[in-house]
Design a protein around this motif. Structure first.
Motif, PDB file in Angstrom:
ATOM      1  N   ARG A  96       0.833  -1.198   0.000  1.00 57.53           N
ATOM      2  CA  ARG A  96       0.000   0.000   0.000  1.00 57.53           C
ATOM      3  C   ARG A  96       0.864   1.244   0.000  1.00 57.53           C
ATOM      4  O   ARG A  96       2.066   1.203   0.228  1.00 57.53           O
ATOM      5  N   SER A 144       2.402   0.370   4.948  1.00 50.57           N
ATOM      6  CA  SER A 144       1.996  -0.274   6.194  1.00 50.57           C
ATOM      7  C   SER A 144       1.404  -1.657   5.981  1.00 50.57           C
ATOM      8  O   SER A 144       1.383  -2.474   6.900  1.00 50.57           O
ATOM      9  N   SER A 145       0.918  -1.916   4.782  1.00 47.25           N
ATOM     10  CA  SER A 145       0.316  -3.215   4.490  1.00 47.25           C
ATOM     11  C   SER A 145       0.945  -3.815   3.246  1.00 47.25           C
ATOM     12  O   SER A 145       1.171  -3.112   2.261  1.00 47.25           O
ATOM     13  N   THR A 146       1.213  -5.096   3.330  1.00 45.75           N
ATOM     14  CA  THR A 146       1.756  -5.828   2.190  1.00 45.75           C
ATOM     15  C   THR A 146       0.934  -7.094   1.975  1.00 45.75           C
ATOM     16  O   THR A 146       0.326  -7.628   2.918  1.00 45.75           O
ATOM     17  N   TYR A 147       0.916  -7.557   0.736  1.00 48.86           N
ATOM     18  CA  TYR A 147       0.156  -8.738   0.366  1.00 48.86           C
ATOM     19  C   TYR A 147       1.031  -9.625  -0.506  1.00 48.86           C
ATOM     20  O   TYR A 147       1.792  -9.120  -1.335  1.00 48.86           O
ATOM     21  N   GLY A 179      -7.323  -3.532  -0.422  1.00 53.05           N
ATOM     22  CA  GLY A 179      -7.217  -4.796   0.286  1.00 53.05           C
ATOM     23  C   GLY A 179      -6.640  -5.847  -0.628  1.00 53.05           C
ATOM     24  O   GLY A 179      -6.296  -5.578  -1.780  1.00 53.05           O
ATOM     25  N   TYR A 180      -6.582  -7.093  -0.125  1.00 48.48           N
ATOM     26  CA  TYR A 180      -5.929  -8.134  -0.912  1.00 48.48           C
ATOM     27  C   TYR A 180      -6.629  -8.365  -2.244  1.00 48.48           C
ATOM     28  O   TYR A 180      -5.966  -8.541  -3.271  1.00 48.48           O
TER      29      TYR A 180
END
Length: 127
Positions: A52, A56-59, A104-105
């Motif tokens: 992101r 802060s967010s990884t997928y 999101g994912y």
């Protein structure tokens, strides 16, 4: 003009590592989520990893989880660190960017959600 330029691909033996880079220009990079996809000959393009805009967010795809790390910095560059490479990782790797309004994912892993794409860099893993 928006440009995403991948680099860092090459030929590596199984078990080796590569670090791919994606350099962006012509867009407010901090507003975009970045994804990496790959396409092997005769196969559809598949999701590898995404991050992101804030970092802060990884997928990650299940096929690479634990072997791959996606990151980004403040110089308009995103990275894909790939370790313990396998012959089945051989593909052209693409980076892509999508405006991040809340990714999101499901959105991160969908190629059609991305507005911009690079030209790709070849990764070949020999057995």
């Amino acid at each position: 003009q928006v440009q995403l330029v991948e680099s860092g691909g090459g030929l590596v033996q199984a078990g080796g590592s590569l670090r791919l880079s994606c350099s962006a220009s012509g867009l407010a990079f901090s507003m975009y989520a970045v994804g990496w996809f790959r396409q092997a000959p005769g196969r559809e393009r598949e999701f590898v990893a995404a991050i992101r805009r804030s970092g802060s967010s990884t997928y990650y795809a299940d096929s690479v989880k634990g072997r791959v790390t996606i990151s980004r910095d403040k110089t308009n560059t995103a990275y894909l660190q790939m370790n313990t490479l396998k012959p089945e990782d051989t593909a052209v790797y693409y980076c892509a960017a999508q405006l991040d309004y809340g990714v999101g994912y499901s959105t991160a892993s969908r190629a059609s959600a991305y507005q911009y794409w690079g030209q790709g860099t070849q990764v070949t893993v020999s057995s």
